[in-house]
Structure formats: structure tokens, C-alpha cells
Scaffold this motif. Structure first.
Motif, PDB file in Angstrom:
ATOM      1  N   ILE A 127      37.890 -26.748 -24.737  1.00  0.00           N
ATOM      2  CA  ILE A 127      37.754 -27.994 -24.137  1.00  0.00           C
ATOM      3  C   ILE A 127      38.914 -28.793 -24.085  1.00  0.00           C
ATOM      4  O   ILE A 127      38.883 -29.204 -25.447  1.00  0.00           O
ATOM      5  N   LEU A 128      39.831 -29.116 -23.529  1.00  0.00           N
ATOM      6  CA  LEU A 128      41.013 -29.990 -23.915  1.00  0.00           C
ATOM      7  C   LEU A 128      40.960 -31.242 -23.210  1.00  0.00           C
ATOM      8  O   LEU A 128      40.215 -31.399 -22.154  1.00  0.00           O
ATOM      9  N   VAL A 137      39.941 -31.200 -29.589  1.00  0.00           N
ATOM     10  CA  VAL A 137      39.717 -29.813 -29.030  1.00  0.00           C
ATOM     11  C   VAL A 137      38.587 -29.348 -29.470  1.00  0.00           C
ATOM     12  O   VAL A 137      38.143 -29.242 -30.571  1.00  0.00           O
ATOM     13  N   PHE A 138      37.818 -28.897 -28.527  1.00  0.00           N
ATOM     14  CA  PHE A 138      36.381 -28.698 -28.664  1.00  0.00           C
ATOM     15  C   PHE A 138      36.324 -27.028 -28.297  1.00  0.00           C
ATOM     16  O   PHE A 138      36.621 -26.766 -27.320  1.00  0.00           O
ATOM     17  N   LYS A 139      35.927 -26.382 -29.516  1.00  0.00           N
ATOM     18  CA  LYS A 139      35.670 -24.751 -29.576  1.00  0.00           C
ATOM     19  C   LYS A 139      34.288 -24.365 -30.027  1.00  0.00           C
ATOM     20  O   LYS A 139      33.590 -25.066 -30.240  1.00  0.00           O
ATOM     21  N   GLY A 140      34.363 -23.133 -29.930  1.00  0.00           N
ATOM     22  CA  GLY A 140      33.124 -22.544 -30.539  1.00  0.00           C
ATOM     23  C   GLY A 140      32.079 -21.802 -29.362  1.00  0.00           C
ATOM     24  O   GLY A 140      31.102 -21.286 -29.543  1.00  0.00           O
ATOM     25  N   ILE A 147      26.656 -28.816 -27.780  1.00  0.00           N
ATOM     26  CA  ILE A 147      26.798 -30.008 -27.715  1.00  0.00           C
ATOM     27  C   ILE A 147      27.663 -30.356 -28.992  1.00  0.00           C
ATOM     28  O   ILE A 147      27.545 -29.869 -30.247  1.00  0.00           O
ATOM     29  N   TRP A 148      28.762 -31.111 -28.658  1.00  0.00           N
ATOM     30  CA  TRP A 148      29.864 -31.461 -29.911  1.00  0.00           C
ATOM     31  C   TRP A 148      29.630 -32.771 -30.083  1.00  0.00           C
ATOM     32  O   TRP A 148      29.542 -33.779 -28.945  1.00  0.00           O
ATOM     33  N   THR A 161      34.413 -35.955 -34.198  1.00  0.00           N
ATOM     34  CA  THR A 161      34.705 -35.228 -35.356  1.00  0.00           C
ATOM     35  C   THR A 161      35.060 -33.767 -34.479  1.00  0.00           C
ATOM     36  O   THR A 161      35.539 -32.807 -35.160  1.00  0.00           O
ATOM     37  N   THR A 162      34.758 -33.638 -33.126  1.00  0.00           N
ATOM     38  CA  THR A 162      34.848 -32.530 -32.609  1.00  0.00           C
ATOM     39  C   THR A 162      34.060 -31.199 -33.177  1.00  0.00           C
ATOM     40  O   THR A 162      34.251 -30.129 -32.879  1.00  0.00           O
TER      41      THR A 162
END
Length: 569
Positions: free
Chosen positions: A475-476, A491-494, A524-525, A529-530
Motif C-alpha cells: 500500500i503506497l 509503505v504498508f506490507k505483509g 490492520i496496520w 509505524t506502518t
């Protein structure tokens, strides 16, 4: 020294006189003249000084006349430091031959691949013959000094040389064809009749007819299309509406669109909750759809109603369309909503009665649809189409009033930013473009080689950020003001979303980011802290959308391709 000489003399004098006389007589018989030959047999003289004779012990060898004794040069030498004679330069090699050298190795050569005879050819002739040999397979023999073209002067494909009469690549055997004549352009003074350089050729044909092979191919394609039944009916399908509640109005005459005031929370408030929390368990399931749910939307401002569209051709609670529904959108008041479906129609509905008010189409599939959020522009809608265009309609007249045609692929999302003066669009061409409203030229174009397609975009509650679901499982976050720069720290990953347009959303207080994924999980992020805080198994199939209720602290709504809509708290 004198003592040593005296002892030697005494040693000689002690010998028998008879032996001495015999030895003397024998010596005289052998060589009475040569005294040096018997000098070593005579006793030393008793003198105070004596001289020693110098002897040459090296044998004398006779020299053969057939053997040369001159200086020989090493054939491997490349440089000679003196001036040798002609005989020395061209003398035969001496020494044994190497028995392991093949005939090719033993042959004389002056370069690694063999022996190159010196030939004086200028650069142009050399390049001409090299290109001729690579193109036609023959070239002039540089060792033959003749101007007559015969089979002996060529190397390589001699037959081809005779066939082409020895022509090189720079020579043409064909005469230049006459230049095509153009139709006379007329007088330059007559503007209407003057053709100038744009005149047609005299033998130019205006209509191009397909050849026999092309015509056969066209007939086969037409026959296949007719078999598959691609001739679809242009007329929109008939809409139907079913009311699932007993009464449309309550005892006070209010419809279900009325915002309730007895639910323990102020749904009319414009303020977001002070603090949000992570949802932990499922508290409700809506299972009215029979196929995968493609999108869900909350009622504007209050969020007390949920609008959903599905692949089962239904918009709950309205049964309406003959093809799967792709996108839906409320107007500002929630009294009307738009639907975009795979039957290539955009339809405007009355939220209260479920009746279809009007429909719009340009014969292409709409992928996304949005009302203009401005209060004075609620009669305008924009839709991203499969033919790379963004089309703008006026609801009052039903006509297309603007087209934004700059994308190179199907348009996936449209998001209004900057107080609705601009909107952002993403496409299958892996780019993000920013448009001024009603100006069909993008003023900002974002495309990087590392970017992927972003089929889902959400604006943050504070209007400063755009969350884009990228097809590389990230997720950018882009800035939604002025420069629209990528925030590399956010930047949200995983999660796994490659191939699916999973909708992203924010919590009302901007503490969390939520998204579904291909495994049916709700992710859920933490926004600051992302970090991936929580993951819930929400659906059996793809979790295509997740919405955080704008007035609740921990209530999240998810929908999936298993046909269910779930509420989490």
C-alpha cells in the motif's frame, strides 16, 4: 726449496748404473733427436733455479669442411640488433624437427590464423568487397591482378558472381524507376483549390480492397463472432425492485433513509472519534448475495445504511441489472446513487424507492463511477471506462459534456482531492494522473519503471494522503496536495493482493489503515509505524473491501467473494 731439490738428486743417484745405462740406450733407440719426449725420465739437475714447461692438454680435433661455422638466427626472433648478411637471413633452419607438429602447424605463417600475403587495397575497396561477400557470397580475389571479370578472379560463390555479373552491393543492376507523378496542385493564389505538397499521386487508389486471402480470413472471423453470439442487444435490461422491509415509512412518515437518533451514538456529528481501537470479533453477517460482493459503500455522513453490489447482478436491496455490478456511489445527500455494471450501462437510482431514474452509456464497460462532490455540481458524474477514457456526463441532459483521454489503459479509479477542484485517476498503464476539473489535459503525470498498477485508491479523512493498493503487495501513500509525491516512509506490507483490487480505508482518527487480501483476511496496520498490528480471517475467499465506520471507534465492515458482508467490532 734447496733441500727438496737435493733430495730429488740423491734419489736419482741411488739408482743402479746398469738400469740407467739400459734406459739410456733404449731412449736413444726410440728417438735420439727428440729430447723433450724423454725429459720426464731424466733426473733433475742439481742447479739452484729451474724452468717449468707449459703443456696443452686439449685434444686437437679436425674440422670438417661440410659443416658451417657461421652465425645462425632464431626464426622466432622479431627484431635483430645487427645487420646480418643475405646468407644468414635465408639460411636453412638447424636442429631436429618437432615430431608433434601437424602439417598445418609446421606450415609457414605470419599471423595466428595462417599466412597472409601482402595486398595493397584501399579502405573503400576492402569494405565494398567485404560487404559483397557477406551479402552475395563472392568477392574479387585480391591476389589476381586483372581487370577482366572471369571465374578465376572471384572467390566464394563463383556461380552467383557470374549470375550477378560481378556486381557489388554498391552497384545496382536495376535501373531507377520513374518517380511517381502527383496530381497538379493548381494555383497557389486559389486557396480552396490549391493542393501543393499534399496532392495525391496520379496512380493512388482511394479504396483498398482486401486480397483473396485477406477476404477469407475476414469471413472466418465474422463467422466465429456470429457463432459466439457477440451481437448483443443495445437496449438496457428491465429493472426490478424488491422491498424487503414490511413498511417503507414508520409511524411518523419517515423512510429508512432517515438517520436514526436512538442508537447510542450521534450519527449526525461531523467530528471523528477521539480514539479508535482494533476490532476483535465478528458481531453480524449479511448474507443476501449469492455471489461475490464487488463493492460496499456507507451512507454519506451518517453511515447508518450500507449499499452493496455483487456479481449476482444485484444491488442490495435492489434487483436491477442483467450483468455483474462493478462499482456504486452515493450522492452527497444519499437520496440517489450510481451503479456501473458489465452490461456497459451507468444507472442512476432513487435510494428510497429503488427506481431507476436514468441510464448512460458509451458502449464501453465502466470500471468506476463518481459524483462530483461539490454541492453545485451534483448533476455531473465521471466514469472511468475500459477504452482508456474518463467520460463526464450531465445527469439532467444525459449527454457527454467532457472526455479525458490521456491514459494508455483501462481506468480503474477516480478520487477527488484538493477541495474537489482536482481528481486523481489510476489505470492499467501503471500510471497516476492528476486532472483539473473540466480540463481534459492532465497537469501531473506520475509513472516510474518500478511502479505497478494501482486498482484501488482511498483518500484519508484529513484529505492529505492517498492510499493506493499496489499490485506488488504494498500500500503506497501519495501526498494529496500540490506535488503528489510518494511518501517513501509510509509503505504498508505483509499481505497478498496481487491480481485483486482490494479496497483500502483509514480509521476516523487516522490511527490505523485497513485492507483485505487475497486470502480472505482483514489486515490492520498502525499509521505511524506502518507495523502490521492485527490480522483476522474474515472470509473464505478474497476479502475485496474493508470500511471503517466514520462514527464508530472499532467497527469495521468487510465484504468478500464468498457473498457475505460482515461487521467486526
Amino acid at each position: 726449496m734447496s733441500a727438496a731439490i737435493a733430495s730429488l738428486v740423491s734419489y736419482g743417484s741411488d739408482s743402479d748404473s746398469e738400469n740407467e745405462s739400459e734406459s739410456n740406450t733404449s731412449v736413444e733407440k726410440v728417438n735420439p733427436v727428440d729430447t723433450d719426449a724423454t725429459a720426464h725420465l731424466k733426473p733433475l739437475q742439481s742447479e739452484s733455479s729451474m724452468s717449468l714447461a707449459v703443456l696443452n692438454s686439449a685434444p686437437e680435433v679436425a674440422v670438417k669442411e661440410a659443416v658451417e661455422t657461421g652465425i645462425h638466427l632464431d626464426p622466432a626472433l622479431k627484431e635483430v640488433t645487427y645487420n646480418p648478411t643475405y646468407e644468414t637471413m635465408f639460411a636453412p633452419e638447424f636442429g631436429p624437427m618437432n615430431p608433434f607438429k601437424s602439417q598445418q602447424m609446421a606450415a609457414p605463417r605470419n599471423m595466428l590464423s595462417g599466412y597472409a600475403e601482402p595486398a595493397h587495397v584501399n579502405d573503400f575497396m576492402f569494405e565494398q568487397q567485404r560487404r559483397t561477400f557477406s551479402s552475395y557470397g563472392y568477392a574479387l580475389d585480391p591476389s589476381v591482378d586483372t581487370h577482366e571479370s572471369s571465374s578465376n578472379t572471384y572467390i566464394g560463390a563463383v556461380e552467383e558472381a557470374e549470375k550477378h555479373k560481378g556486381l557489388t552491393v554498391f552497384e545496382s543492376g536495376l535501373k531507377k524507376s520513374q518517380k511517381r507523378k502527383k496530381v497538379k496542385g493548381g494555383d497557389a493564389g486559389e486557396i480552396d483549390n490549391y493542393l501543393g505538397p499534399w496532392a495525391k499521386y496520379a496512380d493512388e487508389k482511394d479504396v483498398a480492397k482486401p486480397t483473396e486471402d485477406e477476404q477469407k480470413e475476414l469471413d472466418e472471423i465474422t463467422a466465429k463472432r456470429q457463432k459466439k453470439g457477440r451481437n448483443e442487444d443495445d437496449a438496457p435490461s428491465e429493472e426490478k425492485t424488491i422491498l424487503h422491509v414490511k413498511d417503507m415509512y414508520d409511524y411518523q412518515g419517515r423512510s429508512y433513509l432517515h438517520v436514526p437518533q436512538d442508537v447510542g451514538i450521534n450519527l449526525r456529528s461531523a467530528d471523528a472519534p477521539d480514539k479508535c481501537y482494533l476490532p476483535k470479533k465478528q458481531i453480524h453477517v449479511w448474507s443476501g448475495h449469492t455471489k461475490g460482493v464487488s463493492a460496499i459503500r456507507l451512507f454519506p455522513n451518517s453511515g447508518h445504511l450500507l449499499l452493496s453490489c455483487s456479481m449476482d447482478c444485484k444491488i442490495k436491496v435492489n434487483k436491477l441489472i442483467s450483468k455483474a455490478v462493478r462499482d456504486i456511489c452515493f450522492n452527497n445527500t444519499g437520496t440517489q446513487f450510481l451503479s456501473a455494471a458489465y452490461d456497459r450501462y451507468i444507472k442512476l437510482w432513487d435510494s428510497e424507492t429503488g427506481q431507476c431514474i436514468s441510464h448512460f452509456t458509451n458502449r464501453k464497460v465502466p470500471y468506476c463511477v463518481k459524483f462530483n462532490p461539490d454541492e453545485d455540481k451534483q448533476n455531473l458524474l465521471v466514469a472511468g471506462m475500459s477504452d482508456k477514457k474518463i467520460v463526464q456526463w450531465d445527469i439532467r441532459t444525459g449527454e457527454v459534456v467532457q472526455e479525458y483521454d490521456r491514459h494508455l489503459g483501462a481506468v480503474n479509479t477516480i478520487t477527488f482531492v484538493d477541495e474537489n477542484r482536482r481528481f486523481v485517476s489510476t489505470s492499467d498503464d501503471k500510471s497516476l494522473r492528476v486532472w483539473e476539473w473540466d480540463i481534459p489535459v492532465d497537469f501531473k503525470y506520475i509513472a516510474e519503471p518500478s511502479m505497478h498498477s494501482m486498482p484501488a485508491v482511498t483518500l484519508s479523512p484529513n484529505g492529505k494522503w492517498l492510499a493506493c493498493q499496489s499490485m506488488d503487495n504494498q500500500i503506497l501513500i501519495f501526498g494529496a496536495q500540490n506535488r503528489f509525491r510518494l511518501n517513501k516512509k509510509k509503505v504498508f506490507k505483509g499481505h497478498m493482493v496481487a491480481g485483486y483490487a482490494c479496497q483500502v480505508d483509514f480509521s476516523p482518527d487516522m490511527s490505523y489503515v485497513v485492507s483485505g487480501d487475497a486470502d480472505g483476511k482483514l489486515n490492520i496496520w498502525d499509521w505511524k509505524t506502518t507495523k502490521l498490528y492485527h490480522r483476522i480471517k474474515a472470509h473464505d475467499k478474497v476479502c475485496i473491501s474493508a470500511l471503517w465506520h466514520p462514527h464508530e471507534t472499532s467497527k469495521v465492515i468487510t465484504c468478500g467473494w464468498d457473498g457475505q458482508i460482515k461487521l467486526w467490532d
